[in-house]
Design an enzyme around this catalytic site. Sequence first.
Site, PDB file in Angstrom:
ATOM      1  N   GLY A 159      -3.145   4.333   8.310  1.00 46.43           N
ATOM      2  CA  GLY A 159      -2.697   3.177   7.540  1.00 46.43           C
ATOM      3  C   GLY A 159      -3.726   2.070   7.480  1.00 46.43           C
ATOM      4  O   GLY A 159      -4.922   2.290   7.742  1.00 46.43           O
TER       5      GLY A 159
ATOM      6  N   ASP B 136       0.828  -1.215   0.000  1.00 46.58           N
ATOM      7  CA  ASP B 136       0.000   0.000   0.000  1.00 46.58           C
ATOM      8  C   ASP B 136       0.856   1.257   0.000  1.00 46.58           C
ATOM      9  O   ASP B 136       1.724   1.429   0.857  1.00 46.58           O
ATOM     10  CB  ASP B 136      -0.874   0.056   1.264  1.00 46.58           C
ATOM     11  CG  ASP B 136      -2.060  -0.893   1.206  1.00 46.58           C
ATOM     12  OD1 ASP B 136      -2.225  -1.584   0.176  1.00 46.58           O
ATOM     13  OD2 ASP B 136      -2.813  -0.937   2.195  1.00 46.58           O
TER      14      ASP B 136
ATOM     15  N   GLY C  47     -22.742   2.830  11.565  1.00 49.13           N
ATOM     16  CA  GLY C  47     -22.607   1.567  12.307  1.00 49.13           C
ATOM     17  C   GLY C  47     -22.778   0.348  11.441  1.00 49.13           C
ATOM     18  O   GLY C  47     -22.149   0.231  10.381  1.00 49.13           O
TER      19      GLY C  47
ATOM     20  N   ASP D  92     -11.794  -3.905   7.176  1.00 50.21           N
ATOM     21  CA  ASP D  92     -10.999  -5.104   7.469  1.00 50.21           C
ATOM     22  C   ASP D  92     -10.925  -5.366   8.971  1.00 50.21           C
ATOM     23  O   ASP D  92     -10.974  -6.520   9.415  1.00 50.21           O
ATOM     24  CB  ASP D  92      -9.585  -4.960   6.889  1.00 50.21           C
ATOM     25  CG  ASP D  92      -9.618  -4.895   5.365  1.00 50.21           C
ATOM     26  OD1 ASP D  92     -10.520  -5.528   4.777  1.00 50.21           O
ATOM     27  OD2 ASP D  92      -8.764  -4.219   4.777  1.00 50.21           O
TER      28      ASP D  92
HETATM   29  O1  RIB Z   1      -9.366  -2.525   2.738  1.00 47.33           O
HETATM   30  C1  RIB Z   1      -8.201  -1.773   2.615  1.00 47.33           C
HETATM   31  C2  RIB Z   1      -7.286  -2.378   1.607  1.00 47.33           C
HETATM   32  O2  RIB Z   1      -7.877  -2.261   0.336  1.00 47.33           O
HETATM   33  C3  RIB Z   1      -5.950  -1.691   1.469  1.00 47.33           C
HETATM   34  O3  RIB Z   1      -4.973  -2.222   2.331  1.00 47.33           O
HETATM   35  C4  RIB Z   1      -5.602  -1.854   0.008  1.00 47.33           C
HETATM   36  O4  RIB Z   1      -4.528  -2.718  -0.240  1.00 47.33           O
HETATM   37  C5  RIB Z   1      -6.870  -2.339  -0.653  1.00 47.33           C
HETATM   38  O5  RIB Z   1      -6.809  -3.632  -1.032  1.00 47.33           O
END
Ligand code: RIB
Length: 354
Positions: free
Chosen positions: A312, A40, A249, A277
């Site tokens: 990040g 990234d 939310g 994520d």
């Molecule tokens: O969800 C975030 C991610 O989406 C980042 O880390 C980037 O690599 C993209 O895949």
Amino acid sequence: MERMICELYLKIQIMMEIWKRKRQPGCERMIIVVGSTNFDTVMRVKSLTRDGETTAAKRIQQYLGGKGANQAVGVAKLGSKCCFMTSFGSDWTGKFLSSKFSEFNISLYSQHSNDLSGQAFIEVNDAGMNRIIVYSGANALLDETFLDQYSHILERADLILLQGEVPWDTNLHILKTYGKKCPIVLDPAPAIPEMLVGIEKATFVTPNESEFSILSGKQYNSLEEILEGAKDFQKKFRITLVLKLGKNGCAFFSDTDSFIVSPINGLKVVDTTGAGDSFNAAFAVALEMGYEIRKAIKYAVFVSGISTMNEGTSSAMPTDIEVQALEKKLSGDQPKLIELQEIDKHFRTFKTFP
Ligand code: RIB
């Protein structure tokens, strides 16, 4: 008093059970993530670039990223044992990225190809919002033949996490082979209409608003509309839908339950890139710890909220210590759960969509 003692006794029993299971040789509980790794490059800008515009980046940072890698790091940072199956290219970024996972004690199984490793170019503005361009590279080559070599490991998963940055056929293979053996959480990110064939094999499907729009083939102009759309989609595909609503939310829809969990208020948001994520990582950890569904969603909303205070992607995933510290500070008051039938009363308290 008696109730408190009973609750304490129950908690101790659960802790002992988890501890016992973790100590059984060969029976270690683990979450397996199958998915992408990206290099990234994050540029901090005042506002996101528009068509034909050249903007100056205030800062540039480089991280281990990719939705699969972020979720694996998120799981490990929250204290669960994690195994990650991914794909790297033959370039220097592949070497750099593959060296990062041991820092988090993640067991890594990687396919290598002649393409470049995955890369993402990310703009983040002053409000913490982002725009991402991804070059899939080696991620697009992650295939079932490679994964089948590790079927003995996949068989031992307590839970599997999938995302949309590797070929849908690869995800479908995992869903078909392991879908009846353990829960599988599918993050359809990015979403493609092809996912509608096989999506019902996932135990939980966790799109955000724009991914849900692609899956349902509709545009939504308000929170009311998207919730209605989600209800219909759940009924049509008979899936358990966990709709990530960002600053609103998360909404949950299954055959038997529906509710909304509001986000934590008053956080200083610096970067939302890793929020989705970290939600999935935390949701998986909560389920693995045996939390019932409502508690698991609240935990995931909480953890993803914390991730927005950090910069990040994998670097933004909070540790269990950070989570506990904030839980203590907010003394269990947030996030709040609202029954769906009560939601009308709460629309006023929700922020305008999108
Ligand atoms: O969800 C975030 C991610 O989406 C980042 O880390 C980037 O690599 C993209 O895949």
